[in-house]
Enzyme design. Structure first.
Site, PDB file in Angstrom:
ATOM      1  N   ASP A  26     -30.136  10.246 -32.202  1.00 43.50           N
ATOM      2  CA  ASP A  26     -31.158  10.873 -31.329  1.00 43.50           C
ATOM      3  C   ASP A  26     -31.271  12.400 -31.451  1.00 43.50           C
ATOM      4  OD1 ASP A  26     -31.183   8.253 -30.558  1.00 43.50           O
ATOM      5  OD2 ASP A  26     -30.649   8.599 -28.465  1.00 43.50           O
ATOM      6  N   LYS A 131     -34.872   2.869 -30.951  1.00 46.96           N
ATOM      7  CA  LYS A 131     -34.141   2.104 -29.935  1.00 46.96           C
ATOM      8  C   LYS A 131     -34.716   2.392 -28.547  1.00 46.96           C
ATOM      9  CE  LYS A 131     -30.365   5.530 -29.644  1.00 46.96           C
ATOM     10  NZ  LYS A 131     -30.435   5.844 -28.221  1.00 46.96           N
ATOM     11  N   CYS A 164     -25.789   8.595 -25.293  1.00 50.21           N
ATOM     12  CA  CYS A 164     -26.148   7.717 -26.426  1.00 50.21           C
ATOM     13  C   CYS A 164     -25.066   7.641 -27.496  1.00 50.21           C
ATOM     14  CB  CYS A 164     -27.483   8.151 -27.008  1.00 50.21           C
ATOM     15  SG  CYS A 164     -28.829   7.788 -25.855  1.00 50.21           S
TER      16      CYS A 164
HETATM   17  C1  C5J Z   1     -29.279  10.333 -25.273  1.00 50.34           C
HETATM   18  C2  C5J Z   1     -29.989  10.543 -22.986  1.00 50.34           C
HETATM   19  N1  C5J Z   1     -29.774  10.287 -26.494  1.00 50.34           N
HETATM   20  N2  C5J Z   1     -29.084  11.471 -22.703  1.00 50.34           N
HETATM   21  N3  C5J Z   1     -30.130  10.053 -24.243  1.00 50.34           N
HETATM   22  O1  C5J Z   1     -28.130  10.653 -25.067  1.00 50.34           O
HETATM   23  O2  C5J Z   1     -30.737  10.128 -22.130  1.00 50.34           O
END
Ligand code: C5J
Length: 222
Positions: A26, A131, A164
């Site tokens: 991400d 995702k 994540c």
């Molecule tokens: C991730 C989030 N990618 N913090 N998402 O960690 O909402």
């Protein structure tokens, strides 16, 4: 194939690089740049920038060693049919998932904010996993892709450490993968959660995996 030993906690880990994938979790504009999802939740997104250069160094090395590189992106279909109402309605953000923002609709696939940051952009042939959840295995074909390539070990980088990255490491660990998390290649809006998240991974003999750093992994890869 190259067998290397990576210095890590709770102990060194030996891996075969041809059975190891680098996963970039991400590293999207929505999390790292102002005006995106991360900022709508009230976070200081500048705290994540520290992970970009170490991630780039590992990415370059993994590519040189012909390791499998996989990128993930959290987000939803434009019609938001895959976005649980309980996620969209959570908290009191300044703008919700699907609302317009400076980089298009927040956390929506195809919008500029959903895309990966230019510094870590995928090369042709590197799978990108879209995702809908926090974990990279939930409702995706990641496990199939890894199994087809005979992957046993994952080097997991990205943001955020305790959300994540952690969810993905836990999912991977339950599926039998060895996970190595380079501490400087992930980051959090909450530095204390980053620290504790890493400690949780390597505690109890490595209950979820190993923690190393980009310098030690680069040295091992040579
Ligand atoms: C991730 C989030 N990618 N913090 N998402 O960690 O909402």
């Amino acid at each position: 194939m190259a067998r290397v030993s990576i210095s890590a906690e709770p102990g060194a880990i030996d891996i075969d690089t041809s059975r190891t994938a680098l996963i970039m979790v991400d590293m999207q504009r929505d999390f790292l740049q102002p005006g995106g999802f991360g900022e709508t939740l009230g976070n200081d997104v500048s705290l994540l920038a520290v992970a970009v250069a170490p991630c780039r160094a590992l990415l370059d090395s993994a590519r040189r060693h012909d390791m499998l590189v996989i990128h993930t992106r959290e987000g939803h279909r434009p019609d938001m049919t895959d976005a649980p109402r309980t996620k969209v309605e959570r908290g009191s953000p300044s703008a919700r998932i699907g609302d317009p923002g400076p980089y298009g609709r927040i956390l929506i696939r195809g919008e500029p904010g959903h895309d990966l940051i230019p510094e870590l952009y995928p090369q042709a042939g590197e799978p990108v996993i879209d995702k809908p959840g926090k974990g990279a295995f939930y409702a995706t074909d990641l496990h199939v892709i890894l199994s087809n390539r005979g992957i046993e070990n994952l080097v997991v980088c990205g943001v955020t450490t305790e959300v994540c990255v952690h969810t993905t490491v836990r999912e991977a660990n339950d599926r039998g993968y060895r996970c190595i998390v380079p501490s400087d290649c992930c980051a959090s809006y909450f530095p204390e959660f980053h620290e504790v998240g890493l400690r949780m991974i390597k505690a109890q003999g490595g209950i979820f995996g190993w923690v190393s750093d980009s310098g030690r992994i680069l040295a091992a890869l040579g």
